[in-house]
Design a protein around this motif. Structure first.
Motif, mmCIF file in Angstrom:
data_model
loop_
_atom_site.group_PDB
_atom_site.id
_atom_site.type_symbol
_atom_site.label_atom_id
_atom_site.label_comp_id
_atom_site.label_asym_id
_atom_site.label_seq_id
_atom_site.Cartn_x
_atom_site.Cartn_y
_atom_site.Cartn_z
ATOM 1 N N ASP A 22 0.704 -1.279 0.034
ATOM 2 C CA ASP A 22 -0.198 -0.059 -0.064
ATOM 3 C C ASP A 22 0.821 1.221 0.128
ATOM 4 O O ASP A 22 1.849 1.405 0.753
ATOM 5 C CB ASP A 22 -0.962 0.121 1.142
ATOM 6 C CG ASP A 22 -1.421 -1.078 1.538
ATOM 7 O OD1 ASP A 22 -1.708 -2.109 0.710
ATOM 8 O OD2 ASP A 22 -2.352 -1.170 2.562
ATOM 9 N N GLN A 39 4.094 0.884 2.278
ATOM 10 C CA GLN A 39 4.349 -0.683 3.030
ATOM 11 C C GLN A 39 5.426 -1.275 2.269
ATOM 12 O O GLN A 39 5.454 -1.564 1.315
ATOM 13 C CB GLN A 39 3.057 -1.405 2.749
ATOM 14 C CG GLN A 39 1.951 -0.914 3.872
ATOM 15 C CD GLN A 39 2.297 -1.017 5.356
ATOM 16 O OE1 GLN A 39 2.420 -2.072 5.736
ATOM 17 N NE2 GLN A 39 2.790 -0.062 5.823
ATOM 18 N N ARG A 145 -7.221 -1.093 11.728
ATOM 19 C CA ARG A 145 -5.985 -0.450 11.204
ATOM 20 C C ARG A 145 -6.413 0.590 10.091
ATOM 21 O O ARG A 145 -7.595 0.704 9.797
ATOM 22 C CB ARG A 145 -5.210 -1.682 10.674
ATOM 23 C CG ARG A 145 -5.993 -2.413 9.670
ATOM 24 C CD ARG A 145 -5.098 -3.590 9.152
ATOM 25 N NE ARG A 145 -5.699 -4.601 8.172
ATOM 26 C CZ ARG A 145 -6.357 -5.597 8.596
ATOM 27 N NH1 ARG A 145 -6.376 -5.785 9.715
ATOM 28 N NH2 ARG A 145 -7.102 -6.217 7.407
ATOM 29 N N ASP A 146 -5.343 1.172 9.656
ATOM 30 C CA ASP A 146 -5.088 2.145 8.537
ATOM 31 C C ASP A 146 -5.894 3.247 8.574
ATOM 32 O O ASP A 146 -6.748 3.759 7.740
ATOM 33 C CB ASP A 146 -5.753 1.259 7.207
ATOM 34 C CG ASP A 146 -5.159 -0.124 7.310
ATOM 35 O OD1 ASP A 146 -4.057 -0.373 7.485
ATOM 36 O OD2 ASP A 146 -5.833 -0.748 6.317
#
Ligand code: FRU
Length: 492
Positions: A22, A39, A145-146
């Protein structure tokens, strides 16, 4: 990194070596430099041991690799996806005497939890320090997450969207200072669920109406993986409104950002003024095969990013509000024009582009004066290799509006999940139709009618099978005018 391998995209970002997924933390700084984090597993050719890699660019085509920006704090933790903002007004208090402080907001992943942390940079985003008060959000979950953070002007607060992945909830939090976060609302079970929600994004985009007027509307994008309609991972979006704590979708529809399957976890740059078209970049791969594609064994890297997608919303009347994703203006990186051709009704053009040193080309086809009553034929293009029998093709059936991409005759990678063909349908509007394509060694990007439909498709020619020919053909266009431009592009 060595960017000379035959599969290495030249105007799409790819990591120096090893594995990338990502895009993270993207922001535009006050000097006009675009920062892309990603990432990154610097120690293996598959995911794991995730860090935040970093690259910068002035034009979004040519990238300079920077040092890894954020490391996991311990051997058994990983730095997962997230976002970054420039804290111009020093709301965080980390930056007493500067306006260019950067705060990264990301997920720290361990075997027992996923928590949200922040790290700050006083040198414009090159090096970061983890905040001593981390985590900033911990809800005792392993699937949380994220975080993607934006500034909400009307309430004077930061707003975060973050995924409770396996509960199919996007939670919205707000904060005055990026450290203390309060629950705003939950947006849950909308659209396609797949197996997990990941990488939410929410931001204001300009919406262009049929009468030419423009206003701002919000967009919430949610990535799903696995379980996308075409398999693996994909991103869906919802237009709507946002009041600082709650996002309300404009209609009940779910739409996908891409009709291919190599565009995931896309993120919008922070720092582009809300009145302007916004800029998104996605990961040009799919979790179904990202970790097995041949660039790993052959060239020591895996995965590239999509080109920047110049994004706005469009009021399509009964069809609702649609995301428009234009290809960026490529004219600054033209190396040579290979073709400029105008014709009526029928055409066949064969172009040898083996002399283009980047191996990267841009194709722009404009069809005008289309009389739908007279149209019976197709318009298509094929990318070929002079050394092997491989080909990559795409085409449009004007009467039905069917469009296809076929990567099934590119032979360097075969896999149960590496789908051969992709389809969409898009009717000719107002007697005109435009097709743009970028072919960048192992990536094809297509935009129909200036981004009303878009697809990113990876393909892997076999060893020695460099693509170097282009065939454009049309027939039965009923006296429509066709103009074809093809350019070779400069390497990164
Ligand atoms: C999406 C994703 C994110 C996670 C990251 C880990 O591709 O699974 O949800 O933060 O990748 O690398």
């Amino acid at each position: 990194g060595n960017y000379s391998g035959p599969l290495r995209p030249q105007i799409h970002f790819s990591p120096p070596t090893e594995f990338m997924n990502d895009p993270n933390g993207m922001f535009l700084d006050a000097d006009g430099v675009y920062h892309l984090y990603y990432q990154y597993n610097p120690t293996d050719i598959v995911a794991g041991n995730q860090h935040w890699g970093h690259a910068t660019s002035n034009d979004l085509f040519h990238w300079t690799n920077q040092q890894i920006a954020i490391y996991p704090p311990t051997n058994d933790s990983q730095l997962f996806s997230g976002s970054a903002v420039v804290d111009v007004n020093n709301t965080s208090g980390f930056f007493p005497n500067q306006t260019n402080g950067v705060v990264a907001i990301y997920t720290l992943n361990t075997a027992t939890a996923q928590v949200q942390e922040i790290a700050y940079s006083s040198d414009g985003g090159y090096t970061f320090q983890r905040y001593a008060g981390n985590p900033v959000i911990d809800v005792n979950s392993t699937q949380f997450r994220d975080p993607k953070v934006i500034w909400h002007e009307e309430t004077g607060k930061w707003a975060m969207v973050v995924a409770h992945s396996q509960d199919f909830v996007i939670e919205i939090y707000t904060s005055p200072d990026l450290k203390e976060w309060s629950h705003g609302s939950n947006f849950s079970h909308y659209g396609l669920l797949g197996s997990q929600y990941e990488c939410p994004n929410m931001l204001a985009l300009p919406v262009v109406r049929a009468d030419g007027t423009s206003e701002t509307m919000y967009l919430l994008a949610i990535s799903i993986n696995p379980g996308a309609p075409l398999g693996g991972s994909i991103t869906q979006y919802f237009p709507g409104t946002f009041n600082g704590t709650h996002f309300t979708p404009a209609d009940g529809a779910t739409r996908l950002t891409d009709f291919g399957k190599d565009n995931y976890a896309g993120q919008f740059f922070s720092g582009v003024p809300a009145s302007q078209k916004q800029i998104a970049i996605g990961w040009a791969s799919n979790w179904q095969y990202a970790q097995t594609v041949p660039t790993g064994p052959l060239e020591g890297w895996r995965s590239a990013m999509t080109l920047p997608k110049i994004s706005s919303l469009r009021d399509a009347g009964a069809a609702g509000i649609e995301l428009v994703q234009e290809l960026p203006d490529l004219s600054p990186i033209y190396e040579s024009q290979l073709v400029q051709n105008r014709s009526t009704d029928n055409l066949t053009l064969a172009i040898d582009y083996s002399s283009v040193s980047s191996g990267t080309i841009y194709l722009d086809i404009n069809v005008t004066n289309i009389n739908m009553a007279a149209v019976s034929g197709t318009l298509n293009f094929t990318i070929t290799s002079s050394s092997t029998n491989e080909s990559l093709s795409a085409g449009y059936l004007l009467s039905s509006g069917d469009f296809w991409i076929d990567r099934g005759d590119v032979e360097g990678f075969k896999n149960l999940f590496f789908t051969d063909r992709f389809f969409t349908v898009y009717a000719v509007q107002n007697g005109a139709w435009r097709l743009q394509a970028v072919v960048d060694r192992s990536l094809l990007e297509v935009a129909i009618d200036s981004g009303r439909q878009a697809a990113t498709t990876s393909f892997y020619p076999q060893v020695g099978g460099k693509m170097d020919g282009l065939l454009v053909a049309a027939d039965g266009l009923g006296q429509a005018e066709v103009s074809v431009g093809v350019w070779g592009l400069q390497s990164g």
